[in-house]
Design a protein around this motif. Structure first.
Motif, PDB file in Angstrom:
ATOM      1  N   PRO A   9       0.573  -1.281  -0.028  1.00 32.82           N
ATOM      2  CA  PRO A   9      -0.185   0.031  -0.077  1.00 32.82           C
ATOM      3  C   PRO A   9       0.870   1.182  -0.171  1.00 32.82           C
ATOM      4  O   PRO A   9       0.439   2.165  -0.661  1.00 32.82           O
ATOM      5  CB  PRO A   9      -0.597  -0.220   1.156  1.00 32.82           C
ATOM      6  N   VAL A  10       1.975   1.321   0.718  1.00 29.70           N
ATOM      7  CA  VAL A  10       2.576   2.275   0.914  1.00 29.70           C
ATOM      8  C   VAL A  10       3.236   2.764  -0.574  1.00 29.70           C
ATOM      9  O   VAL A  10       3.355   3.896  -1.255  1.00 29.70           O
ATOM     10  CB  VAL A  10       3.898   2.353   1.742  1.00 29.70           C
ATOM     11  N   SER A  11       3.769   1.799  -1.331  1.00 34.14           N
ATOM     12  CA  SER A  11       4.341   2.024  -2.662  1.00 34.14           C
ATOM     13  C   SER A  11       3.185   2.332  -3.610  1.00 34.14           C
ATOM     14  O   SER A  11       3.304   3.236  -4.450  1.00 34.14           O
ATOM     15  CB  SER A  11       5.080   0.668  -3.254  1.00 34.14           C
ATOM     16  N   VAL A  12       2.203   1.792  -3.698  1.00 35.03           N
ATOM     17  CA  VAL A  12       1.038   2.255  -4.395  1.00 35.03           C
ATOM     18  C   VAL A  12       0.563   3.742  -4.092  1.00 35.03           C
ATOM     19  O   VAL A  12       0.321   4.553  -5.024  1.00 35.03           O
ATOM     20  CB  VAL A  12      -0.358   1.278  -4.223  1.00 35.03           C
ATOM     21  N   ILE A  13       0.736   4.213  -2.956  1.00 32.24           N
ATOM     22  CA  ILE A  13       0.381   5.443  -2.687  1.00 32.24           C
ATOM     23  C   ILE A  13       1.343   6.548  -3.113  1.00 32.24           C
ATOM     24  O   ILE A  13       1.299   7.576  -3.667  1.00 32.24           O
ATOM     25  CB  ILE A  13       0.118   5.469  -0.945  1.00 32.24           C
ATOM     26  N   LEU A  14       2.845   5.947  -2.968  1.00 31.12           N
ATOM     27  CA  LEU A  14       3.785   6.778  -3.521  1.00 31.12           C
ATOM     28  C   LEU A  14       3.877   7.035  -5.190  1.00 31.12           C
ATOM     29  O   LEU A  14       4.217   8.102  -5.645  1.00 31.12           O
ATOM     30  CB  LEU A  14       5.259   6.389  -3.219  1.00 31.12           C
ATOM     31  N   ILE A  15       3.395   5.785  -5.679  1.00 29.26           N
ATOM     32  CA  ILE A  15       3.220   5.923  -7.342  1.00 29.26           C
ATOM     33  C   ILE A  15       2.184   6.920  -7.838  1.00 29.26           C
ATOM     34  O   ILE A  15       2.305   7.716  -8.577  1.00 29.26           O
ATOM     35  CB  ILE A  15       3.199   4.601  -7.656  1.00 29.26           C
ATOM     36  N   GLY A  16       1.046   6.816  -7.073  1.00 30.39           N
ATOM     37  CA  GLY A  16      -0.073   7.665  -7.041  1.00 30.39           C
ATOM     38  C   GLY A  16       0.377   8.911  -6.918  1.00 30.39           C
ATOM     39  O   GLY A  16      -0.102   9.879  -7.708  1.00 30.39           O
ATOM     40  N   LEU A  17       1.183   9.488  -5.825  1.00 29.45           N
ATOM     41  CA  LEU A  17       1.422  10.846  -5.564  1.00 29.45           C
ATOM     42  C   LEU A  17       2.664  11.173  -6.700  1.00 29.45           C
ATOM     43  O   LEU A  17       2.343  12.361  -6.949  1.00 29.45           O
ATOM     44  CB  LEU A  17       2.271  10.715  -4.070  1.00 29.45           C
ATOM     45  N   ALA A  18       3.247  10.209  -7.092  1.00 37.20           N
ATOM     46  CA  ALA A  18       4.378  10.871  -8.193  1.00 37.20           C
ATOM     47  C   ALA A  18       3.560  10.880  -9.245  1.00 37.20           C
ATOM     48  O   ALA A  18       3.975  12.042 -10.244  1.00 37.20           O
ATOM     49  CB  ALA A  18       5.384   9.740  -8.457  1.00 37.20           C
ATOM     50  N   LEU A  19       2.558  10.230  -9.704  1.00 42.03           N
ATOM     51  CA  LEU A  19       1.628  10.463 -11.263  1.00 42.03           C
ATOM     52  C   LEU A  19       0.781  11.954 -10.884  1.00 42.03           C
ATOM     53  O   LEU A  19       0.567  12.445 -11.933  1.00 42.03           O
ATOM     54  CB  LEU A  19       0.819   9.402 -11.171  1.00 42.03           C
ATOM     55  N   TRP A  20       0.431  12.039  -9.646  1.00 47.52           N
ATOM     56  CA  TRP A  20      -0.470  13.118  -9.511  1.00 47.52           C
ATOM     57  C   TRP A  20       0.518  14.408  -9.738  1.00 47.52           C
ATOM     58  O   TRP A  20      -0.014  15.460 -10.457  1.00 47.52           O
ATOM     59  CB  TRP A  20      -1.108  13.035  -8.091  1.00 47.52           C
ATOM     60  N   ILE A  21       1.761  14.272  -9.057  1.00 50.95           N
ATOM     61  CA  ILE A  21       2.591  15.620  -9.234  1.00 50.95           C
ATOM     62  C   ILE A  21       2.897  15.699 -10.890  1.00 50.95           C
ATOM     63  O   ILE A  21       3.050  16.772 -11.048  1.00 50.95           O
ATOM     64  CB  ILE A  21       3.707  15.275  -8.392  1.00 50.95           C
ATOM     65  N   PHE A  22       3.229  14.644 -11.336  1.00 52.74           N
ATOM     66  CA  PHE A  22       3.516  14.621 -12.834  1.00 52.74           C
ATOM     67  C   PHE A  22       2.565  15.233 -13.610  1.00 52.74           C
ATOM     68  O   PHE A  22       2.706  16.279 -14.674  1.00 52.74           O
ATOM     69  CB  PHE A  22       4.117  13.416 -13.375  1.00 52.74           C
ATOM     70  N   PHE A  23       1.227  14.758 -13.646  1.00 49.81           N
ATOM     71  CA  PHE A  23       0.248  15.086 -14.393  1.00 49.81           C
ATOM     72  C   PHE A  23      -0.247  16.703 -14.079  1.00 49.81           C
ATOM     73  O   PHE A  23      -0.507  17.232 -14.825  1.00 49.81           O
ATOM     74  CB  PHE A  23      -0.954  14.101 -14.422  1.00 49.81           C
ATOM     75  N   GLY A  24      -0.107  16.975 -12.912  1.00 51.35           N
ATOM     76  CA  GLY A  24      -0.435  18.224 -12.131  1.00 51.35           C
ATOM     77  C   GLY A  24       0.668  19.349 -12.985  1.00 51.35           C
ATOM     78  O   GLY A  24       0.338  20.426 -13.537  1.00 51.35           O
ATOM     79  N   ALA A  25       1.953  18.980 -13.254  1.00 54.33           N
ATOM     80  CA  ALA A  25       3.092  19.571 -13.825  1.00 54.33           C
ATOM     81  C   ALA A  25       2.632  19.898 -15.357  1.00 54.33           C
ATOM     82  O   ALA A  25       2.723  20.792 -15.997  1.00 54.33           O
ATOM     83  CB  ALA A  25       4.395  19.132 -13.394  1.00 54.33           C
ATOM     84  N   ALA A  26       2.421  18.627 -15.777  1.00 48.58           N
ATOM     85  CA  ALA A  26       2.169  18.852 -17.345  1.00 48.58           C
ATOM     86  C   ALA A  26       0.743  19.542 -17.572  1.00 48.58           C
ATOM     87  O   ALA A  26       0.762  20.518 -18.533  1.00 48.58           O
ATOM     88  CB  ALA A  26       1.655  17.428 -17.945  1.00 48.58           C
ATOM     89  N   ASP A  27      -0.221  19.599 -16.769  1.00 44.81           N
ATOM     90  CA  ASP A  27      -1.367  20.336 -17.009  1.00 44.81           C
ATOM     91  C   ASP A  27      -1.305  21.863 -16.809  1.00 44.81           C
ATOM     92  O   ASP A  27      -1.724  22.624 -17.624  1.00 44.81           O
ATOM     93  CB  ASP A  27      -2.440  19.936 -16.174  1.00 44.81           C
ATOM     94  N   SER A  28      -0.314  22.267 -16.020  1.00 47.41           N
ATOM     95  CA  SER A  28      -0.092  23.765 -15.726  1.00 47.41           C
ATOM     96  C   SER A  28       1.190  24.125 -16.716  1.00 47.41           C
ATOM     97  O   SER A  28       1.441  25.557 -16.807  1.00 47.41           O
ATOM     98  CB  SER A  28       0.762  23.684 -14.213  1.00 47.41           C
TER      99      SER A  28
END
Length: 50
Positions: A9-28
């Protein structure tokens, strides 16, 4: 084996957080101009501390 109950679960949360940051930067627009800063460093600016 018990460590997997924590690590998966910790690794899934970290991957989700990294994807959220990446797509947030791409959208901005963070990745729109990748060559501009590389060329800007080579340009001579008048009055830049001289």
């Amino acid at each position: 084996m018990e460590a997997l109950y924590l690590l998966v679960p910790v690794s899934v949360i970290l991957i989700g957080l990294a994807l959220w940051i990446f797509f947030g930067a791409a959208d901005s627009g963070q990745f729109d101009d990748l060559e501009g800063p590389a060329h800007r460093i080579l340009q001579d600016e008048d009055g830049a501390g001289h």
